[in-house]
Design a protein around this motif. Structure first.
Motif, PDB file in Angstrom:
ATOM      1  N   GLN A 132       1.051  -1.176  -0.009  1.00  9.94           N
ATOM      2  CA  GLN A 132      -0.094   0.027  -0.256  1.00  9.94           C
ATOM      3  C   GLN A 132       1.225   1.276   0.072  1.00  9.94           C
ATOM      4  N   SER A 139       1.483   5.977 -10.248  1.00 10.87           N
ATOM      5  CA  SER A 139       1.408   6.323  -8.989  1.00 10.87           C
ATOM      6  C   SER A 139       2.932   5.487  -8.137  1.00 10.87           C
ATOM      7  N   SER A 198       3.145   5.639  -3.695  1.00 16.87           N
ATOM      8  CA  SER A 198       2.041   6.135  -2.234  1.00 16.87           C
ATOM      9  C   SER A 198       3.348   5.997  -1.331  1.00 16.87           C
ATOM     10  N   GLU A 258      -2.315  13.565  -4.224  1.00 14.27           N
ATOM     11  CA  GLU A 258      -3.223  12.788  -3.659  1.00 14.27           C
ATOM     12  C   GLU A 258      -3.942  12.773  -2.968  1.00 14.27           C
ATOM     13  N   GLU A 309      -5.217  10.468   0.927  1.00  9.16           N
ATOM     14  CA  GLU A 309      -5.908   9.049   0.775  1.00  9.16           C
ATOM     15  C   GLU A 309      -5.093   8.377   2.412  1.00  9.16           C
ATOM     16  N   HIS A 310      -5.633   7.771   2.935  1.00  6.02           N
ATOM     17  CA  HIS A 310      -5.787   6.933   4.322  1.00  6.02           C
ATOM     18  C   HIS A 310      -5.968   5.930   4.311  1.00  6.02           C
ATOM     19  N   THR A 311      -5.259   5.149   5.555  1.00  2.00           N
ATOM     20  CA  THR A 311      -5.045   4.377   6.156  1.00  2.00           C
ATOM     21  C   THR A 311      -5.178   3.830   7.060  1.00  2.00           C
ATOM     22  N   PRO A 370      -9.880   3.733  -0.346  1.00  2.45           N
ATOM     23  CA  PRO A 370     -10.097   4.879  -0.284  1.00  2.45           C
ATOM     24  C   PRO A 370     -11.690   4.567  -0.923  1.00  2.45           C
ATOM     25  N   SER A 411     -13.685   2.733   4.962  1.00  4.58           N
ATOM     26  CA  SER A 411     -13.114   3.510   5.978  1.00  4.58           C
ATOM     27  C   SER A 411     -13.707   3.340   8.065  1.00  4.58           C
ATOM     28  N   LYS A 458      -0.204   9.698  -1.982  1.00  2.00           N
ATOM     29  CA  LYS A 458       0.501   8.896  -3.431  1.00  2.00           C
ATOM     30  C   LYS A 458       0.228  10.231  -4.257  1.00  2.00           C
TER      31      LYS A 458
END
Length: 327
Positions: free
Chosen positions: A77, A108, A110, A133, A135-137, A276, A281, A296
């Motif tokens: 990821q 891409s 990240s 961009e 994004e989140h984990t 995402p 989430s 990212k």
């Protein structure tokens, strides 16, 4: 700073893995043997040499349009820059500049949540290039004995419901039922390339990774399953699937909770590897996991006509998906 581009064949695996295992940003994804399993090919940007690496940045590559392009692989990821100390924003900027200089197409890439403080702010993101961009984990930071106490009220209610459902939890070494569940109940709506399953099988075969596969069964039939990998006290919720019975019976809630209860004394962090998607989430957050940022980037300096052909291909692909999208 002297940042060098190093091909895979010239990387000293022992030095590389020693740095990853002692780094502030250390994660399973960055070990040489893991990258070998999930990447078509990979290289690195490094600082240091014969006496050891002080800073490294793995660069995953994939063949596209006859060119090797930077592309984040399946089941990896995030990556980023790794060192034994925290990494300042200006150091990250130098590595990003080196990546853009050496690779004309970044499909891409990240960056680890450990870089979040440096990159997630407006000032930090201004240090980056190309398309950026956020994004989140979701990370659950584990204190022994705390698992379950901080779940949301809704998650605790669903867990009680799952316990009344009569599930039998089975440990396994066979991932095939899990893949078949995913192919039948998830893949048709999201689209999955066959190489994703190949990568997953290669990961599970790694002797250096602790793999936990668990199934939720009723009357001997599997209705849900999860696959978790562990390294350095860091567990990653790598793969999961459920049919309609499993979803109705909150089987994955029970599987995750049982795993956490059984392993909390050995873990520091549980990474849900969140996509995402708001509903997913929210599900992960209900386990008291916090959203952590992943930045990212993408950038294309390839000459005409490659960028134009790529845009046409993407437009055709999405139009095709809209036509054949399941009702």
């Amino acid at each position: 700073m002297d940042i060098r581009r190093v091909p895979r064949a010239a990387i000293d695996d022992a030095q590389w893995d020693r740095l990853i295992s002692h780094s502030r940003q250390g994660v399973l994804y960055a070990f040489s043997w893991y990258l070998d399993r999930v990447c078509e090919r990979w290289e690195a940007l490094v600082v240091g040499g014969s006496t050891g690496y002080s800073l490294v940045m793995p660069i995953p590559l994939r063949r596209k349009w006859g060119h090797w392009v930077v592309s984040q692989p399946y089941f990896c990821q995030y990556l980023g820059v790794f060192a034994q100390e925290a990494i300042a924003a200006d150091v990250l900027k130098q590595f990003v500049s080196a990546m853009v200089r050496h690779y004309s197409y970044i499909s891409s890439y990240s960056f680890s949540p450990y870089h979040g403080a440096a990159l997630a702010s407006e000032k930090g993101r201004s240090l980056l290039v190309g398309n950026v961009e956020l994004e989140h984990t979701h990370w659950l930071r584990i204190a022994e004995g705390s698992s379950g106490r901080l779940y949301t009220a809704d998650r605790r209610r669903n867990l009680r419901s799952a316990n009344r459902y009569g599930w039998s939890i089975v440990d396994s070494t066979d991932m095939n039922p899990l893949i078949e569940l995913f192919k039948k109940y998830h893949a048709p709506t999201i689209g999955v390339h066959p190489r994703a399953y190949e990568s997953l099988r290669r990961i599970v075969s790694l002797a250096k990774v602790r793999v936990s596969i668990q199934y939720a069964c009723l009357a001997g039939q599997i209705h849900a399953g999860i696959l978790i990998v562990e390294s350095m006290g860091h567990a990653i919720y790598l793969f999961n699937a459920s049919d309609t019975v499993g979803r109705r019976g909150n089987a994955r809630t029970l599987l995750i909770d049982r795993y956490l209860q059984r392993n909390s004394k050995d873990l520091k962090l549980f990474d849900f590897e969140s996509p995402p998607i708001a509903s997913i989430s929210s599900f992960y957050a209900s386990f008291a996991a916090e959203a952590v940022p992943i930045i990212k980037i993408s950038n294309n300096r390839m000459s005409f006509p490659i960028p134009t052909l790529m845009r046409w291909r993407r437009a055709f692909y999405w139009n095709l998906r809209s036509v054949f999208k399941p009702l």
